[in-house]
Design a protein around this motif. Structure first.
Motif, PDB file in Angstrom:
ATOM      1  N   ALA A   1       0.836  -1.192   0.000  1.00 12.15           N
ATOM      2  CA  ALA A   1       0.000   0.000   0.000  1.00 12.15           C
ATOM      3  C   ALA A   1       0.873   1.246   0.000  1.00 12.15           C
ATOM      4  CB  ALA A   1      -0.904  -0.002   1.232  1.00 12.15           C
ATOM      5  N   PRO A   2       0.410   2.350  -0.585  1.00 10.01           N
ATOM      6  CA  PRO A   2       1.187   3.593  -0.573  1.00 10.01           C
ATOM      7  C   PRO A   2       1.389   4.081   0.857  1.00 10.01           C
ATOM      8  CG  PRO A   2      -1.061   3.985  -1.313  1.00 10.01           C
ATOM      9  CD  PRO A   2      -0.889   2.502  -1.251  1.00 10.01           C
ATOM     10  N   PRO A   3       2.468   4.820   1.129  1.00  7.20           N
ATOM     11  CA  PRO A   3       2.781   5.198   2.510  1.00  7.20           C
ATOM     12  C   PRO A   3       1.771   6.142   3.145  1.00  7.20           C
ATOM     13  CG  PRO A   3       4.269   6.267   0.943  1.00  7.20           C
ATOM     14  CD  PRO A   3       3.504   5.239   0.179  1.00  7.20           C
ATOM     15  N   ALA A   4       1.113   6.988   2.365  1.00  8.74           N
ATOM     16  CA  ALA A   4       0.196   7.986   2.925  1.00  8.74           C
ATOM     17  C   ALA A   4      -1.244   7.485   2.922  1.00  8.74           C
ATOM     18  CB  ALA A   4       0.307   9.291   2.153  1.00  8.74           C
ATOM     19  N   VAL A   5      -1.453   6.276   3.400  1.00 12.59           N
ATOM     20  CA  VAL A   5      -2.778   5.674   3.347  1.00 12.59           C
ATOM     21  C   VAL A   5      -3.806   6.513   4.096  1.00 12.59           C
ATOM     22  CG1 VAL A   5      -4.125   3.709   4.151  1.00 12.59           C
ATOM     23  CG2 VAL A   5      -1.981   3.329   2.980  1.00 12.59           C
ATOM     24  N   TYR A   6      -3.473   7.017   5.288  1.00 10.08           N
ATOM     25  CA  TYR A   6      -4.437   7.740   6.113  1.00 10.08           C
ATOM     26  C   TYR A   6      -4.240   9.253   6.028  1.00 10.08           C
ATOM     27  CZ  TYR A   6      -4.954   3.070   8.028  1.00 10.08           C
ATOM     28  OH  TYR A   6      -5.158   1.734   8.175  1.00 10.08           O
ATOM     29  N   GLU A   7      -3.542   9.729   5.011  1.00  7.97           N
ATOM     30  CA  GLU A   7      -3.228  11.145   4.892  1.00  7.97           C
ATOM     31  C   GLU A   7      -3.658  11.655   3.521  1.00  7.97           C
ATOM     32  OE1 GLU A   7       0.973  11.200   5.442  1.00  7.97           O
ATOM     33  OE2 GLU A   7       0.907  10.344   7.451  1.00  7.97           O
ATOM     34  N   ALA A   8      -3.569  12.971   3.362  1.00  6.27           N
ATOM     35  CA  ALA A   8      -3.820  13.556   2.043  1.00  6.27           C
ATOM     36  C   ALA A   8      -2.705  13.100   1.089  1.00  6.27           C
ATOM     37  CB  ALA A   8      -3.820  15.077   2.157  1.00  6.27           C
ATOM     38  N   PRO A   9      -3.019  12.853  -0.180  1.00  5.18           N
ATOM     39  CA  PRO A   9      -4.302  13.141  -0.852  1.00  5.18           C
ATOM     40  C   PRO A   9      -5.326  12.002  -0.767  1.00  5.18           C
ATOM     41  CG  PRO A   9      -2.694  12.439  -2.465  1.00  5.18           C
ATOM     42  CD  PRO A   9      -1.960  12.468  -1.149  1.00  5.18           C
ATOM     43  N   ALA A  10      -4.959  10.861  -0.160  1.00  2.00           N
ATOM     44  CA  ALA A  10      -5.890   9.734  -0.113  1.00  2.00           C
ATOM     45  C   ALA A  10      -7.161  10.104   0.648  1.00  2.00           C
ATOM     46  CB  ALA A  10      -5.219   8.513   0.520  1.00  2.00           C
ATOM     47  N   THR A  11      -7.000  10.714   1.830  1.00  2.23           N
ATOM     48  CA  THR A  11      -8.182  11.074   2.618  1.00  2.23           C
ATOM     49  C   THR A  11      -9.039  12.103   1.887  1.00  2.23           C
ATOM     50  OG1 THR A  11      -6.794  12.652   3.813  1.00  2.23           O
ATOM     51  CG2 THR A  11      -7.183  10.520   4.858  1.00  2.23           C
ATOM     52  N   GLU A  12      -8.396  13.057   1.203  1.00  2.00           N
ATOM     53  CA  GLU A  12      -9.152  14.080   0.477  1.00  2.00           C
ATOM     54  C   GLU A  12      -9.982  13.464  -0.638  1.00  2.00           C
ATOM     55  OE1 GLU A  12      -6.108  16.723  -0.792  1.00  2.00           O
ATOM     56  OE2 GLU A  12      -5.971  17.762   1.145  1.00  2.00           O
ATOM     57  N   ALA A  13      -9.406  12.483  -1.326  1.00  2.00           N
ATOM     58  CA  ALA A  13     -10.135  11.833  -2.417  1.00  2.00           C
ATOM     59  C   ALA A  13     -11.354  11.076  -1.891  1.00  2.00           C
ATOM     60  CB  ALA A  13      -9.201  10.880  -3.165  1.00  2.00           C
ATOM     61  N   ILE A  14     -11.202  10.449  -0.733  1.00  2.00           N
ATOM     62  CA  ILE A  14     -12.323   9.686  -0.167  1.00  2.00           C
ATOM     63  C   ILE A  14     -13.381  10.625   0.398  1.00  2.00           C
ATOM     64  CG2 ILE A  14     -12.941   8.140   1.738  1.00  2.00           C
ATOM     65  CD1 ILE A  14     -10.219   6.748   1.184  1.00  2.00           C
ATOM     66  N   LEU A  15     -12.960  11.644   1.151  1.00  2.00           N
ATOM     67  CA  LEU A  15     -13.924  12.561   1.755  1.00  2.00           C
ATOM     68  C   LEU A  15     -14.698  13.345   0.712  1.00  2.00           C
ATOM     69  CD1 LEU A  15     -11.860  13.829   4.815  1.00  2.00           C
ATOM     70  CD2 LEU A  15     -13.844  12.291   4.835  1.00  2.00           C
ATOM     71  N   ALA A  16     -14.113  13.553  -0.460  1.00  2.00           N
ATOM     72  CA  ALA A  16     -14.815  14.255  -1.522  1.00  2.00           C
ATOM     73  C   ALA A  16     -16.028  13.463  -2.005  1.00  2.00           C
ATOM     74  CB  ALA A  16     -13.867  14.527  -2.691  1.00  2.00           C
ATOM     75  N   GLN A  17     -16.006  12.147  -1.815  1.00  2.00           N
ATOM     76  CA  GLN A  17     -17.110  11.290  -2.260  1.00  2.00           C
ATOM     77  C   GLN A  17     -17.997  10.810  -1.108  1.00  2.00           C
ATOM     78  OE1 GLN A  17     -15.687   8.253  -5.302  1.00  2.00           O
ATOM     79  NE2 GLN A  17     -13.724   8.914  -4.444  1.00  2.00           N
ATOM     80  N   TRP A  18     -17.514  11.015   0.114  1.00  2.00           N
ATOM     81  CA  TRP A  18     -18.189  10.448   1.287  1.00  2.00           C
ATOM     82  C   TRP A  18     -19.201  11.433   1.842  1.00  2.00           C
ATOM     83  CZ3 TRP A  18     -18.506   5.692   3.064  1.00  2.00           C
ATOM     84  CH2 TRP A  18     -18.996   5.472   4.355  1.00  2.00           C
ATOM     85  N   ARG A  19     -20.381  10.963   2.156  1.00  2.29           N
ATOM     86  CA  ARG A  19     -21.397  11.800   2.776  1.00  2.29           C
ATOM     87  C   ARG A  19     -21.517  11.419   4.251  1.00  2.29           C
ATOM     88  NH1 ARG A  19     -27.149  12.088  -0.032  1.00  2.29           N
ATOM     89  NH2 ARG A  19     -25.823  13.100  -1.602  1.00  2.29           N
ATOM     90  N   ALA A  20     -21.025  12.274   5.115  1.00  2.00           N
ATOM     91  CA  ALA A  20     -21.085  11.994   6.547  1.00  2.00           C
ATOM     92  C   ALA A  20     -22.525  12.068   7.037  1.00  2.00           C
ATOM     93  CB  ALA A  20     -20.220  12.991   7.310  1.00  2.00           C
ATOM     94  N   PRO A  21     -22.902  11.259   8.006  1.00  2.00           N
ATOM     95  CA  PRO A  21     -24.282  11.312   8.521  1.00  2.00           C
ATOM     96  C   PRO A  21     -24.578  12.665   9.146  1.00  2.00           C
ATOM     97  CG  PRO A  21     -22.891   9.941   9.918  1.00  2.00           C
ATOM     98  CD  PRO A  21     -22.081  10.252   8.704  1.00  2.00           C
ATOM     99  N   ALA A  22     -25.800  13.127   8.969  1.00  2.00           N
ATOM    100  CA  ALA A  22     -26.192  14.419   9.531  1.00  2.00           C
ATOM    101  C   ALA A  22     -26.198  14.388  11.045  1.00  2.00           C
ATOM    102  CB  ALA A  22     -27.576  14.808   8.996  1.00  2.00           C
ATOM    103  N   ASP A  23     -26.517  13.236  11.608  1.00  2.00           N
ATOM    104  CA  ASP A  23     -26.570  13.075  13.069  1.00  2.00           C
ATOM    105  C   ASP A  23     -25.714  11.871  13.437  1.00  2.00           C
ATOM    106  OD1 ASP A  23     -27.160  12.691  15.736  1.00  2.00           O
ATOM    107  OD2 ASP A  23     -29.305  13.045  15.510  1.00  2.00           O
ATOM    108  N   LEU A  24     -24.432  12.126  13.733  1.00  2.00           N
ATOM    109  CA  LEU A  24     -23.505  11.030  14.020  1.00  2.00           C
ATOM    110  C   LEU A  24     -23.913  10.221  15.253  1.00  2.00           C
ATOM    111  CD1 LEU A  24     -20.927   9.564  13.151  1.00  2.00           C
ATOM    112  CD2 LEU A  24     -19.621  11.199  14.533  1.00  2.00           C
ATOM    113  N   PRO A  25     -24.301  10.850  16.373  1.00  2.00           N
ATOM    114  CA  PRO A  25     -24.741  10.054  17.532  1.00  2.00           C
ATOM    115  C   PRO A  25     -25.917   9.135  17.207  1.00  2.00           C
ATOM    116  CG  PRO A  25     -24.289  12.300  18.215  1.00  2.00           C
ATOM    117  CD  PRO A  25     -24.232  12.287  16.706  1.00  2.00           C
ATOM    118  N   ALA A  26     -26.854   9.620  16.394  1.00  2.00           N
ATOM    119  CA  ALA A  26     -27.999   8.780  16.025  1.00  2.00           C
ATOM    120  C   ALA A  26     -27.530   7.589  15.204  1.00  2.00           C
ATOM    121  CB  ALA A  26     -29.021   9.600  15.244  1.00  2.00           C
TER     122      ALA A  26
END
Length: 307
Positions: free
Chosen positions: A261-286
């Motif tokens: 795996a590439p060394p920056a697995v949990y860092e940008a730009p990998a995280t940026e690419a995923i978060l750009a497509q990811w829709r976080a829940p409106a109510d995380l506790p729920a």
């Protein structure tokens, strides 16, 4: 005589341990270094025990709740207990200081377990007079719904302490496994880390959306993994079992293993690419409560369908 346990640290994991021990009939002392945190945690434990009861996972929630109390000091919490479950911050300096205190105050025959998720036991127990009774008892979040506990000792941890810890966790309804040699991250997090690294790679490099990757696990691998592990999985996926599976697919898996795996697995730009497509829940506790309800239902189902 009722068994007594000291739960040190009254955050999410500590509260879960309190519920687990209490529903199994133990006297539970709950302590936190921050004032009033342990007292405030008790109503949350009561609520959690009622939720467990709704799914058939706690036969007497009120009786269990009545067994949880918050002593005023660490010394009072540890006085006379047979087992200690530590849930402090995941920091080496904190664990060293806390384990020195607990070793000095706990009864000499009490097992002292840490819920550490990655820090090896040998790193914070080497200089303790009672280091032979210290070990890791790493749960999976949320522990009151996912029963696995990883037991890992230091080279000097006594076999009796390891055996007593395993027996204790089995008695309270958890599923302990033994880490035979110390290793950072233990077993579960190393397996999870390997899967996450490949998941980040596949999603961030555009092979699949993060949502479809999650479906690959929840509606694919996860269905099998909910009742059998990877070795049994491949045993049943080839006519001749594990040896046959390895012979059939060895070249393919060797090619995968040779492509790290590439060394920056949990860092940008990998995280940026995923978060750009990811829709976080409106109510995380729920959403977390929904997760817990689904886990409780699955746990209840598995308990009713023991092979």
């Amino acid at each position: 005589m009722t068994d007594s346990v000291a739960i040190i640290g009254a955050g999410l994991i500590g509260r879960a341990w309190a519920m687990i021990f209490a529903r199994s009939g133990w006297d539970v002392r709950l302590f936190d270094a921050v004032d009033d945190v342990a007292e405030a945690a008790i109503p949350l434990c009561v609520e959690g025990l009622r939720t467990l009861a709704e799914h058939g996972l706690c036969p007497d929630p009120q009786g269990a709740a009545d067994r949880i109390w918050a002593p005023e000091s660490l010394a009072a919490c540890l006085d006379g207990v047979g087992f200690v479950q530590e849930n402090g911050p995941e920091r080496l300096d904190v664990k060293r200081a806390l384990f020195a205190e607990m070793d000095a105050l706990a009864p000499p025959d009490a097992v002292i377990a840490s819920s550490s998720s990655a820090i090896r036991c040998s790193l914070f127990t080497e200089d303790l007079p009672g280091r032979g009774r210290c070990l890791i008892g790493h749960p999976v979040n949320p522990p009151h719904l996912i029963p696995l506990v990883e037991i890992s000792g230091a080279p000097w941890t006594g076999t009796d302490a390891l055996a007593r810890a395993r027996e204790t966790y089995e008695t309270i309804g958890q599923v302990p496994i033994t880490v035979l040699k110390e290793i950072e991250g233990f077993i579960l997090n190393r397996l999870q880390g390997a899967l996450l690294a490949e998941a980040f790679r596949l999603a961030s490099e555009g092979y699949v959306t993060p949502q479809d990757l999650d479906k690959t696990v929840s509606d694919g691998l996860g269905l099998r993994w909910s009742f059998m592990g990877p070795f049994e999985t491949i045993e049943l996926n080839a006519p001749g079992g594990i040896a046959d599976y390895c012979a059939r697919y060895t070249d393919f898996y060797k090619r995968l293993a040779a492509d790290p795996a590439p060394p920056a697995v949990y860092e940008a730009p990998a995280t940026e690419a995923i978060l750009a497509q990811w829709r976080a829940p409106a109510d995380l506790p729920a959403r977390m409560r929904h997760r817990d309800a689904r886990l409780a239902a699955l746990r209840a189902h598995k308990r009713s369908r023991k092979d």
